[in-house]
Design an enzyme around this catalytic site. Structure first.
Site, PDB file in Angstrom:
ATOM      1  N   ASP A  75       1.019   8.015  23.369  1.00 54.86           N
ATOM      2  CA  ASP A  75       1.084   6.548  23.391  1.00 54.86           C
ATOM      3  C   ASP A  75       0.307   5.958  24.563  1.00 54.86           C
ATOM      4  O   ASP A  75       0.824   5.109  25.303  1.00 54.86           O
ATOM      5  CB  ASP A  75       2.536   6.077  23.452  1.00 54.86           C
ATOM      6  N   GLU A 109       3.346  -0.382  13.949  1.00 54.57           N
ATOM      7  CA  GLU A 109       3.835  -0.263  15.326  1.00 54.57           C
ATOM      8  C   GLU A 109       2.663  -0.343  16.284  1.00 54.57           C
ATOM      9  O   GLU A 109       1.517  -0.546  15.889  1.00 54.57           O
ATOM     10  CB  GLU A 109       4.589   1.061  15.502  1.00 54.57           C
TER      11      GLU A 109
END
Length: 513
Positions: A22, A189
């Site tokens: 991420d 997302e």
């Protein structure tokens, strides 16, 4: 609107090897700063610096104090999810989800190295993966993925959401609005919002963080939409390809030093005959892009050339552990010492083992597909050793106690122990974990690698077990993390010395015919 074209260059992928998922990146002058997720590990949210987007050095962690995240009781898969790092008004801003903990948080710091603030809880943001952006008037927008993690509606997904926010207080100034949520693939997302030459771009991940992971993008003349999706979405995905880097997604956009553009994103390097297992989990990769008719055209993510072997050694001669050392849910400083026996890391056990959620364990990420870890230990006062860990349900250990050496394997609900007596006086023992990439086409090649657990005693080497690495991979464990290897104490007091690591990546496998 057509921003200037990039001058693409192949990055030395992975940019940050090992479990570093991420990624988010921000540019401040000629400097780049990158932050990653850390889940249940402490210190949390590792921070890196670069001048060229290629060579990265860890400069610290955003979470260095208990209470910044609610880690002590964080369940499996919880903790620090998906930070976004930005710079504005002379300060660094970092927004992140403390999943199953404090919620969505805003941290600030004057320097990326820290110290970072205690974190303000966002009020009115029920979701994950927050992004923070400002328009020309200084209005702050927090854009996030509307996955509810708690309450009666836990598990419900509302797509990509946005609020105007006061970042100083964390208070939302309006009710959430729904934005563009992609092409219809699952789990929209990781939103990031950018203004480029008067046009607002909303980039998201969709398809899930597994093999279907992808990057899609939309644009608008306003930060709050409505947004028009790119006709070529997804603009990046490795699904259904033979590319050695899979699961590419969760990307952040940044200008390169030469005036072009690049994406940093997570990816995985699966191995084995069916390329089904990724020991190191999700890592940080980069790729270049060009702009055509106002849309990004992204190059596929390719591995860099196989680097030379990497080695490091820690003799524990400092007063505190370096930022690469991480423990599970609790600070290692609470139960270990570098000054009690100078030149040794002394770990005090409390009866917990590697099967427990808060083991007395401190380790470093495996960063190469071929790797060797070793440490010398004084086990005269207790029991401990070296563990290769995905989580408390998936780990391989090599441990020693007075007169005995053991290998342990935990895979889900299955446990096995191999044990041998130590010959002669053996208070000082060197334990070793060697990871060998699987080769050929036999049964051993079904998994990504073999894990060898051994000890070096005064009478010579003793190999206790050779285990299949697929059972300590991200896919088998269904984990968001990757392998972390380090020292632990299970009983009494154990002192460690000379922690050594050597790693190398073999050449990337050739595409299939």
């Amino acid at each position: 609107m057509t921003p200037p074209p990039a001058r693409p260059a192949a990055p030395a992928n992975p940019l940050v090897p090992g479990f570093h998922p991420d990624p988010s990146v921000t540019r401040v002058g000629d400097d780049y700063y990158l932050a990653c997720s850390s889940f249940e590990y402490f210190p949390g949210i590792p921070l890196f610096h670069s001048h060229d987007l290629v060579n990265w050095r860890q400069i610290g962690n955003a979470v260095t104090r208990p209470g910044q995240l609610a880690l002590e009781k964080t369940p499996l898969l919880g903790g620090a999810w998906a930070p976004t790092i930005r710079f504005r008004d002379g300060r660094f801003w970092l927004v992140v989800t403390d999943a199953m903990g404090r919620g969505s948080l805003v941290f600030t710091a004057d320097r990326a190295e820290g110290p970072w603030s205690d974190g303000i809880v966002m009020q009115g943001v029920s979701g994950i993966d927050p992004d923070i952006a400002w328009d020309a008037d200084g209005t702050c927008f927090v854009t996030y993925s509307g996955l509810r993690l708690d309450g009666d509606r836990a598990g419900e997904h509302l797509g990509i959401q946005q609020v105007r926010m006061d970042p100083e207080t964390g208070r939302a100034l309006e009710e959430p609005r729904s934005l563009w949520s992609g092409t219809g693939l699952m789990f929209p997302e990781a939103p990031h919002l950018y203004e480029i030459d008067g046009v607002w771009y909303l980039m998201i991940a969709e398809g899930g963080t597994e093999r279907g992971h992808s990057v899609s993008i939309a644009r608008s003349d306003r930060p709050d939409g409505p947004f028009e999706g790119c006709p070529a979405n997804p603009v990046l995905s490795a699904r259904s390809t033979d590319r050695p880097v899979q699961n590419t997604g969760h990307a952040d956009l940044v200008r390169t030093p030469d005036g072009g553009w690049a994406l940093v994103m997570l990816g995985m390097r699966p191995r084995g005959l069916t390329r089904a297992f990724s020991p190191m989990g999700r890592e940080t990769f980069g790729t270049a892009l060009e702009w055509v008719d106002g849309w990004p055209v992204v190059r596929p993510v390719e591995p860099g050339p196989a680097p030379q072997p990497v080695g490091y050694e820690d003799d524990f001669t400092g007063t505190e552990l370096g930022p690469q050392w991480i423990s599970v849910r609790t600070p290692a400083a609470d139960w270990s010492s570098l000054t009690e026996r100078p030149g040794r890391l002394v770990v005090h056990a409390d009866g917990s083992t590697m099967d427990d959620p808060r083991p007395r364990f401190v380790g470093r990420r495996q960063q190469h597909q071929a790797a060797e870890f070793s440490v010398r230990m004084d086990c005269s006062g207790g029991t401990g050793g070296l563990s290769l860990r995905i989580d408390e349900h998936h780990h391989y250990d090599i441990e020693a106690a007075a007169g005995v050496v053991r290998a342990r394997a935990r895979v889900g609900g299955l446990r096995q122990v191999w044990e041998q007596p130590l010959p002669g006086p053996a208070d000082e023992v060197t334990v070793r974990i060697v990871v060998e990439p699987a080769e050929g086409t036999g049964p051993d090649a079904l998994g990504p690698d073999l894990v060898r657990l051994s000890a070096w005693t005064p009478a010579g080497p003793v190999e206790l077990a050779v285990l299949d690495g697929r059972y300590v991979s991200a896919e088998t464990a269904a984990a968001f993390t990757g392998r972390v290897v380090g020292v632990y104490a299970a009983e009494g007091v154990v002192a460690f010395d000379r922690f050594r690591y050597r790693g190398q990546d073999p050449a990337a496998p050739a595409p299939r015919p």
